[in-house]
Scaffold this active site. Structure first.
Site, PDB file in Angstrom:
ATOM      1  N   HIS A  33      95.309  18.360 -30.798  1.00  0.00           N
ATOM      2  CA  HIS A  33      96.588  17.788 -30.352  1.00  0.00           C
ATOM      3  C   HIS A  33      97.283  18.772 -29.400  1.00  0.00           C
ATOM      4  O   HIS A  33      97.350  19.975 -29.685  1.00  0.00           O
ATOM      5  CB  HIS A  33      97.487  17.507 -31.563  1.00  0.00           C
ATOM      6  CG  HIS A  33      98.793  16.908 -31.170  1.00  0.00           C
ATOM      7  ND1 HIS A  33      98.935  15.559 -30.885  1.00  0.00           N
ATOM      8  CD2 HIS A  33     100.007  17.473 -30.958  1.00  0.00           C
ATOM      9  CE1 HIS A  33     100.179  15.330 -30.510  1.00  0.00           C
ATOM     10  NE2 HIS A  33     100.852  16.469 -30.553  1.00  0.00           N
ATOM     11  N   GLY A  39      87.370  12.892 -21.626  1.00  0.00           N
ATOM     12  CA  GLY A  39      86.376  13.573 -22.460  1.00  0.00           C
ATOM     13  C   GLY A  39      86.173  15.052 -22.189  1.00  0.00           C
ATOM     14  O   GLY A  39      85.109  15.589 -22.490  1.00  0.00           O
ATOM     15  N   SER A  40      87.197  15.733 -21.672  1.00  0.00           N
ATOM     16  CA  SER A  40      86.980  17.155 -21.376  1.00  0.00           C
ATOM     17  C   SER A  40      86.835  17.984 -22.660  1.00  0.00           C
ATOM     18  O   SER A  40      86.088  18.968 -22.682  1.00  0.00           O
ATOM     19  CB  SER A  40      88.092  17.717 -20.487  1.00  0.00           C
ATOM     20  OG  SER A  40      89.287  17.863 -21.204  1.00  0.00           O
ATOM     21  N   ASN A  41      87.512  17.595 -23.724  1.00  0.00           N
ATOM     22  CA  ASN A  41      87.333  18.317 -24.992  1.00  0.00           C
ATOM     23  C   ASN A  41      85.927  18.093 -25.534  1.00  0.00           C
ATOM     24  O   ASN A  41      85.268  19.030 -25.993  1.00  0.00           O
ATOM     25  CB  ASN A  41      88.382  17.867 -26.017  1.00  0.00           C
ATOM     26  CG  ASN A  41      89.689  18.604 -25.843  1.00  0.00           C
ATOM     27  OD1 ASN A  41      89.782  19.786 -26.150  1.00  0.00           O
ATOM     28  ND2 ASN A  41      90.704  17.917 -25.318  1.00  0.00           N
ATOM     29  N   LYS A  86      93.440  -6.137 -34.857  1.00  0.00           N
ATOM     30  CA  LYS A  86      93.230  -4.707 -35.139  1.00  0.00           C
ATOM     31  C   LYS A  86      92.293  -4.480 -36.315  1.00  0.00           C
ATOM     32  O   LYS A  86      91.495  -3.552 -36.324  1.00  0.00           O
ATOM     33  CB  LYS A  86      94.586  -4.065 -35.498  1.00  0.00           C
ATOM     34  CG  LYS A  86      95.391  -3.641 -34.303  1.00  0.00           C
ATOM     35  CD  LYS A  86      96.568  -2.822 -34.781  1.00  0.00           C
ATOM     36  CE  LYS A  86      97.424  -2.432 -33.592  1.00  0.00           C
ATOM     37  NZ  LYS A  86      98.591  -1.656 -33.942  1.00  0.00           N
ATOM     38  N   MET A 132      92.655   7.806 -28.604  1.00  0.00           N
ATOM     39  CA  MET A 132      94.051   7.429 -28.460  1.00  0.00           C
ATOM     40  C   MET A 132      94.532   6.374 -29.464  1.00  0.00           C
ATOM     41  O   MET A 132      95.555   5.741 -29.243  1.00  0.00           O
ATOM     42  CB  MET A 132      94.321   6.959 -27.025  1.00  0.00           C
ATOM     43  CG  MET A 132      94.012   8.030 -25.995  1.00  0.00           C
ATOM     44  SD  MET A 132      94.555   9.677 -26.499  1.00  0.00           S
ATOM     45  CE  MET A 132      95.819   9.988 -25.314  1.00  0.00           C
ATOM     46  N   ARG A 133      93.804   6.198 -30.551  1.00  0.00           N
ATOM     47  CA  ARG A 133      94.255   5.258 -31.584  1.00  0.00           C
ATOM     48  C   ARG A 133      94.346   5.952 -32.929  1.00  0.00           C
ATOM     49  O   ARG A 133      93.555   6.849 -33.211  1.00  0.00           O
ATOM     50  CB  ARG A 133      93.271   4.098 -31.722  1.00  0.00           C
ATOM     51  CG  ARG A 133      93.302   3.242 -30.526  1.00  0.00           C
ATOM     52  CD  ARG A 133      92.437   2.038 -30.579  1.00  0.00           C
ATOM     53  NE  ARG A 133      92.341   1.574 -29.218  1.00  0.00           N
ATOM     54  CZ  ARG A 133      93.303   0.941 -28.570  1.00  0.00           C
ATOM     55  NH1 ARG A 133      94.431   0.642 -29.189  1.00  0.00           N
ATOM     56  NH2 ARG A 133      93.157   0.605 -27.309  1.00  0.00           N
ATOM     57  N   LEU A 134      95.296   5.466 -33.722  1.00  0.00           N
ATOM     58  CA  LEU A 134      95.379   5.982 -35.084  1.00  0.00           C
ATOM     59  C   LEU A 134      94.224   5.394 -35.866  1.00  0.00           C
ATOM     60  O   LEU A 134      93.923   4.207 -35.742  1.00  0.00           O
ATOM     61  CB  LEU A 134      96.688   5.533 -35.733  1.00  0.00           C
ATOM     62  CG  LEU A 134      97.959   6.175 -35.216  1.00  0.00           C
ATOM     63  CD1 LEU A 134      99.156   5.653 -36.000  1.00  0.00           C
ATOM     64  CD2 LEU A 134      97.869   7.691 -35.340  1.00  0.00           C
ATOM     65  N   ASN A 178      90.993  16.876 -35.475  1.00  0.00           N
ATOM     66  CA  ASN A 178      91.645  16.368 -34.260  1.00  0.00           C
ATOM     67  C   ASN A 178      92.183  17.540 -33.441  1.00  0.00           C
ATOM     68  O   ASN A 178      92.499  18.603 -33.976  1.00  0.00           O
ATOM     69  CB  ASN A 178      92.812  15.451 -34.657  1.00  0.00           C
ATOM     70  CG  ASN A 178      93.495  14.844 -33.450  1.00  0.00           C
ATOM     71  OD1 ASN A 178      92.840  14.330 -32.537  1.00  0.00           O
ATOM     72  ND2 ASN A 178      94.820  14.903 -33.422  1.00  0.00           N
TER      73      ASN A 178
HETATM   74  C1  GRF Z   1      93.978  16.054 -24.777  1.00  0.00           C
HETATM   75  O1  GRF Z   1      95.130  16.673 -24.295  1.00  0.00           O
HETATM   76  C2  GRF Z   1      94.090  15.832 -26.260  1.00  0.00           C
HETATM   77  O2  GRF Z   1      94.746  16.843 -26.932  1.00  0.00           O
HETATM   78  C3  GRF Z   1      94.906  14.575 -26.300  1.00  0.00           C
HETATM   79  O3  GRF Z   1      94.399  13.782 -25.257  1.00  0.00           O
HETATM   80  C4  GRF Z   1      93.850  14.633 -24.259  1.00  0.00           C
HETATM   81  C5  GRF Z   1      92.430  14.213 -24.094  1.00  0.00           C
HETATM   82  O4  GRF Z   1      91.798  14.928 -23.079  1.00  0.00           O
HETATM   83  N1  GRF Z   1      94.854  13.951 -27.604  1.00  0.00           N
HETATM   84  P1  GRF Z   1      90.227  14.836 -22.885  1.00  0.00           P
HETATM   85  O5  GRF Z   1      89.840  13.364 -22.903  1.00  0.00           O
HETATM   86  O6  GRF Z   1      89.572  15.589 -23.984  1.00  0.00           O
HETATM   87  O7  GRF Z   1      89.980  15.443 -21.544  1.00  0.00           O
END
Ligand code: GRF
Length: 210
Positions: free
Chosen positions: A118, A21-23, A74, A99-101, A116
């Site tokens: 990426h 969850g750093s983002n 699913k 991490m899921r579509l 999103n």
């Molecule tokens: C990030 O690199 C994001 O781009 C990718 O998964 C990672 C998630 O990092 N999809 P965080 O959980 O936000 O730290």
């Protein structure tokens, strides 16, 4: 006492995340510091062990678990995810390390409202392990992309990108770290542009309105 996040005219933002969850944290800090004006109405995770759940609570943002492992199939998971998100009535959804579509139904329900982040310069290296892909390919530059989600895998219209250099000695860990720093910046910037109604999508192109 009213939370610092409670204001009615603000756009409602829901975060989807699966892990550290750093983002999410980078954006939540901006919201808390009043650098981003929106109402973070919830963080939804598919992973009961995700650190982001606790992180959300520490920011006073409601956290919800739609635990992928507790569903038999699913379809039921995707229905439950959509129901939960619907109940939060978001104006914007941010997938930050989710991490899921998302299901086609989800993407259609929130067309042009899901951003999103990426860790590559799309359209290069979509999917998983993009940093590793870039190094193994011998790319001299990689970076990150903030984009709208469409029904493909990392194919939606690009909002912002940031470039990171790759040297002969750059390791996957070093590249991931350098890219992550940029992710935190451009994700917040892309969200800000959306919140201020400064993004116009024309086909594949996202134009920035002044
Ligand atoms: C990030 O690199 C994001 O781009 C990718 O998964 C990672 C998630 O990092 N999809 P965080 O959980 O936000 O730290």
């Amino acid at each position: 006492m009213a939370s610092v996040f409670q204001k009615n005219s603000l756009k409602r933002v829901v975060f989807l995340a699966s892990g550290r969850g750093s983002n999410f944290e980078a954006v939540a800090k901006k919201i808390r510091g009043k650098k981003l004006s929106c109402l973070p109405v919830g963080l939804v995770s598919d992973n009961r062990e995700a650190k982001c759940l606790q992180l959300a609570r520490s920011f006073g943002i409601p956290s919800f678990l739609i635990d992928y492992k507790s569903f038999d199939n699913k379809k039921d998971f995707h229905n439950a995810l959509l129901d939960k998100v619907d109940s939060l009535e978001p104006d914007l959804i941010v997938t930050a390390g989710f991490m899921r579509l998302l299901s086609p139904e989800f993407v259609r329900a929130y067309k042009q409202k899901i951003i999103n982040i990426h860790p590559s310069l799309l359209p290069a290296f979509p999917g998983m392990n993009s940093q590793k892909q870039a190094i193994e390919y011998g790319a001299k530059f990689s970076g990150c992309t903030a984009h709208f989600i469409d029904e493909g895998v990392d194919t939606g219209p690009i909002i912002l990108q940031s470039v990171v250099k790759i040297d002969d000695t750059t390791t996957e860990v070093e590249l991931s770290r350098a890219i992550l720093k940029e992710e935190h910046k451009i994700l917040a910037q892309a969200i800000e542009l959306f919140l201020k109604d400064q993004l116009k999508i024309e086909g594949r192109k996202v134009k920035k309105l002044q």
